[in-house]
Enzyme design. Sequence first.
Site, PDB file in Angstrom:
ATOM      1  N   SER A 112       0.834  -1.208   0.000  1.00 43.86           N
ATOM      2  CA  SER A 112       0.000   0.000   0.000  1.00 43.86           C
ATOM      3  C   SER A 112       0.859   1.245   0.000  1.00 43.86           C
ATOM      4  O   SER A 112       1.933   1.265   0.609  1.00 43.86           O
ATOM      5  CB  SER A 112      -0.873  -0.017   1.264  1.00 43.86           C
ATOM      6  OG  SER A 112      -1.434   1.258   1.486  1.00 43.86           O
ATOM      7  N   TYR A 136      -2.200  -0.508  10.387  1.00 45.02           N
ATOM      8  CA  TYR A 136      -2.421  -1.171   9.078  1.00 45.02           C
ATOM      9  C   TYR A 136      -1.208  -0.950   8.183  1.00 45.02           C
ATOM     10  O   TYR A 136      -0.638  -1.906   7.650  1.00 45.02           O
ATOM     11  CB  TYR A 136      -3.681  -0.616   8.423  1.00 45.02           C
ATOM     12  CG  TYR A 136      -3.728  -0.859   6.939  1.00 45.02           C
ATOM     13  CD1 TYR A 136      -3.335   0.128   6.042  1.00 45.02           C
ATOM     14  CD2 TYR A 136      -4.128  -2.087   6.433  1.00 45.02           C
ATOM     15  CE1 TYR A 136      -3.330  -0.112   4.680  1.00 45.02           C
ATOM     16  CE2 TYR A 136      -4.134  -2.335   5.073  1.00 45.02           C
ATOM     17  CZ  TYR A 136      -3.732  -1.337   4.199  1.00 45.02           C
ATOM     18  OH  TYR A 136      -3.719  -1.570   2.846  1.00 45.02           O
ATOM     19  N   LYS A 140       1.875  -3.559   6.523  1.00 39.42           N
ATOM     20  CA  LYS A 140       2.292  -3.669   5.119  1.00 39.42           C
ATOM     21  C   LYS A 140       3.808  -3.462   4.994  1.00 39.42           C
ATOM     22  O   LYS A 140       4.508  -4.218   4.318  1.00 39.42           O
ATOM     23  CB  LYS A 140       1.538  -2.639   4.268  1.00 39.42           C
ATOM     24  CG  LYS A 140       0.048  -2.912   4.137  1.00 39.42           C
ATOM     25  CD  LYS A 140      -0.227  -4.238   3.468  1.00 39.42           C
ATOM     26  CE  LYS A 140      -1.697  -4.490   3.231  1.00 39.42           C
ATOM     27  NZ  LYS A 140      -1.950  -5.787   2.569  1.00 39.42           N
TER      28      LYS A 140
HETATM   29  C1  WQD Z   1      -9.747   9.147   0.568  1.00 32.39           C
HETATM   30  C2  WQD Z   1     -10.006  10.638   0.794  1.00 32.39           C
HETATM   31  C3  WQD Z   1     -10.429  11.133   3.107  1.00 32.39           C
HETATM   32  C4  WQD Z   1     -14.150   8.827   3.343  1.00 32.39           C
HETATM   33  C5  WQD Z   1      -6.869   4.305   1.293  1.00 32.39           C
HETATM   34  C6  WQD Z   1      -6.724   3.060   2.098  1.00 32.39           C
HETATM   35  C7  WQD Z   1      -5.272   2.742   2.272  1.00 32.39           C
HETATM   36  C8  WQD Z   1      -4.570   2.705   0.926  1.00 32.39           C
HETATM   37  C9  WQD Z   1      -4.777   4.016   0.199  1.00 32.39           C
HETATM   38  C10 WQD Z   1      -4.710   0.391   0.107  1.00 32.39           C
HETATM   39  C11 WQD Z   1      -9.319  11.154   2.064  1.00 32.39           C
HETATM   40  C12 WQD Z   1     -11.676  11.393   2.240  1.00 32.39           C
HETATM   41  C13 WQD Z   1     -12.999   9.408   2.849  1.00 32.39           C
HETATM   42  C14 WQD Z   1     -15.222   9.657   3.789  1.00 32.39           C
HETATM   43  C15 WQD Z   1     -13.917  11.594   3.202  1.00 32.39           C
HETATM   44  N1  WQD Z   1      -5.043   1.669   0.072  1.00 32.39           N
HETATM   45  N2  WQD Z   1     -12.891  10.767   2.777  1.00 32.39           N
HETATM   46  N3  WQD Z   1     -15.059  11.031   3.690  1.00 32.39           N
HETATM   47  O1  WQD Z   1      -7.418   7.240   3.462  1.00 32.39           O
HETATM   48  O2  WQD Z   1      -6.659   7.747   1.089  1.00 32.39           O
HETATM   49  O3  WQD Z   1      -6.429   5.430   2.035  1.00 32.39           O
HETATM   50  O4  WQD Z   1      -6.197   4.194   0.078  1.00 32.39           O
HETATM   51  O5  WQD Z   1      -4.043  -0.234   0.767  1.00 32.39           O
HETATM   52  O6  WQD Z   1      -5.223   1.503   2.879  1.00 32.39           O
HETATM   53  O7  WQD Z   1      -7.326   3.298   3.335  1.00 32.39           O
HETATM   54  O8  WQD Z   1      -8.697   6.361   1.460  1.00 32.39           O
HETATM   55  O9  WQD Z   1     -11.060   6.446   0.783  1.00 32.39           O
HETATM   56  O10 WQD Z   1     -10.507   6.542   3.272  1.00 32.39           O
HETATM   57  O11 WQD Z   1      -9.992   8.496   1.811  1.00 32.39           O
HETATM   58  O12 WQD Z   1     -13.798  12.829   3.132  1.00 32.39           O
HETATM   59  O13 WQD Z   1     -16.299   9.186   4.260  1.00 32.39           O
HETATM   60  O14 WQD Z   1     -11.403  10.817   0.986  1.00 32.39           O
HETATM   61  O15 WQD Z   1     -10.262  12.168   4.066  1.00 32.39           O
HETATM   62  O16 WQD Z   1      -8.909  12.484   1.854  1.00 32.39           O
HETATM   63  P1  WQD Z   1      -7.273   6.807   2.056  1.00 32.39           P
HETATM   64  P2  WQD Z   1     -10.148   6.897   1.868  1.00 32.39           P
END
Ligand code: WQD
Length: 324
Positions: A112, A136, A140
Site C-alpha cells: 500500500s 495497518y 504492510k
Molecule cells: C480518501 C479521501 C479522506 C471517506 C486508502 C486506504 C489505504 C490505501 C490508500 C490500500 C481522504 C476522504 C474518505 C469519507 C472523506 N489503500 N474521505 N469522507 O485514506 O486515502 O487510504 O487508500 O491499501 O489503505 O485506506 O482512502 O477512501 O478513506 O480516503 O472525506 O467518508 O477521501 O479524508 O482524503 P485513504 P479513503
Amino acid sequence: MTGGAGYIGSHTVRALREAGRSVVAYDSLELGTAAAVGDAPLIVGDIADRDLVERTCREHDVSAIVHFAAYKNVGESMQSPTKYFDNNVAGTVRLLDGAVAAGVGQFVFSSSCSVYGTPAVVPVDETQPIDPESVYAETKATVERVLRWYDVVHGIRSISLRYFNAAGASFDSRIGEDWTFALNLIPVAIRALLTGDRELQVFGDDYPTPDGTCVRDYIHVDDLAAAHIAAIDHLASGGTTTAVNLGTGVGSSILEVLDAIEAVAGSPVPHRIVPRREGDPVATFSDTTRSTDLLGWRAQYGLKEIVETAYRWHQSQLDAPQPD
Ligand code: WQD
C-alpha cells in the site's frame, strides 16, 4: 491467490482466467464471497494454516502466490493492533512457510502507498522514506521487510505492489466492491447518493489544495489486476525482489470525485463538510516511472471510468433481489 474472493482479488482471478492462466483462489470467506471467484477453483482456508497452504501449493502445482488476504481498515487497525499484526504479519509468515515448504519461489504482495505515511514530496516514487502512520500501514511495511529476508534465506523472490486508492468495478458490473465493509470515499459517496440513508462526511475543506479538499490517486481495480499479471510475469522471467508503486500519476480532490459522480448519476452526492480526519495526508499521488519501466505497465483508466463502473455496479446491486 489468497483473498481471491475479495475486491481486488476477484478482479485479478478473473483477469488471469481471461488471459488463459491457471489460478486457484484461497480465501477464508470471512470478508469475501465464494461467488466472486466465478468458476475458478476455491480452497476455503486461513493463510495461517501452514499445512493447508503447503498441500494446496503442491496439489495445484503452484508456481507463484499472489497475496491479497489482509485486514485493511485503517481506523480499526488503530483500535485492534493485535488483530492486524496477528493476521496481516504473523498470518503472512505462516503462509510464506507453507509456500517455501512446497517449493514456491515467486510471491506478489498486496502492499500500500500508506507505507509512505504523509509523503514529503509528490508525486511519490519508491525512494521515498517508509514512514507508516497507522498499524495497518505498519503491517504492510513489515511484511515487505519480511519478504526481503525470506528471499535472502529461502530464495523466494517477491514484488510488493504499493497500491494507491483502489476503486471502480468490472465494466460488465459482474463483480465490484461490497460497500458493506467499505469506508473508502467512492463507495461511501455512491451509497449516500443511491440510498440517501446517510450523507457523505467530507473530512475537511481547509487544506492547502486548489479547492481545499484532499488529493488522492484513484486507480481502477482492473488496472491493478493487469499490474499483478505483469508482476507475475516479471518474477517468472527472473525479476529480483523489489517494491513498485501502482497509481495513475494523477491526483484528484474529493470535490472533483463528487463532481465526477454527479456527472454520471445526474444528481449530487448528499454531503456535509466536517473537520479534518486525523492522519490524512494533504495530497498523495504516484510517480509511475518504475511501474512502467520495470513491469511495462501503465494505468489505462482514469476517474471517469472509475466512477462510471463503480456507480453502475452499486446500482446493479441495489436492483438485485435482496437476500431475505
Ligand atoms: C480518501 C479521501 C479522506 C471517506 C486508502 C486506504 C489505504 C490505501 C490508500 C490500500 C481522504 C476522504 C474518505 C469519507 C472523506 N489503500 N474521505 N469522507 O485514506 O486515502 O487510504 O487508500 O491499501 O489503505 O485506506 O482512502 O477512501 O478513506 O480516503 O472525506 O467518508 O477521501 O479524508 O482524503 P485513504 P479513503
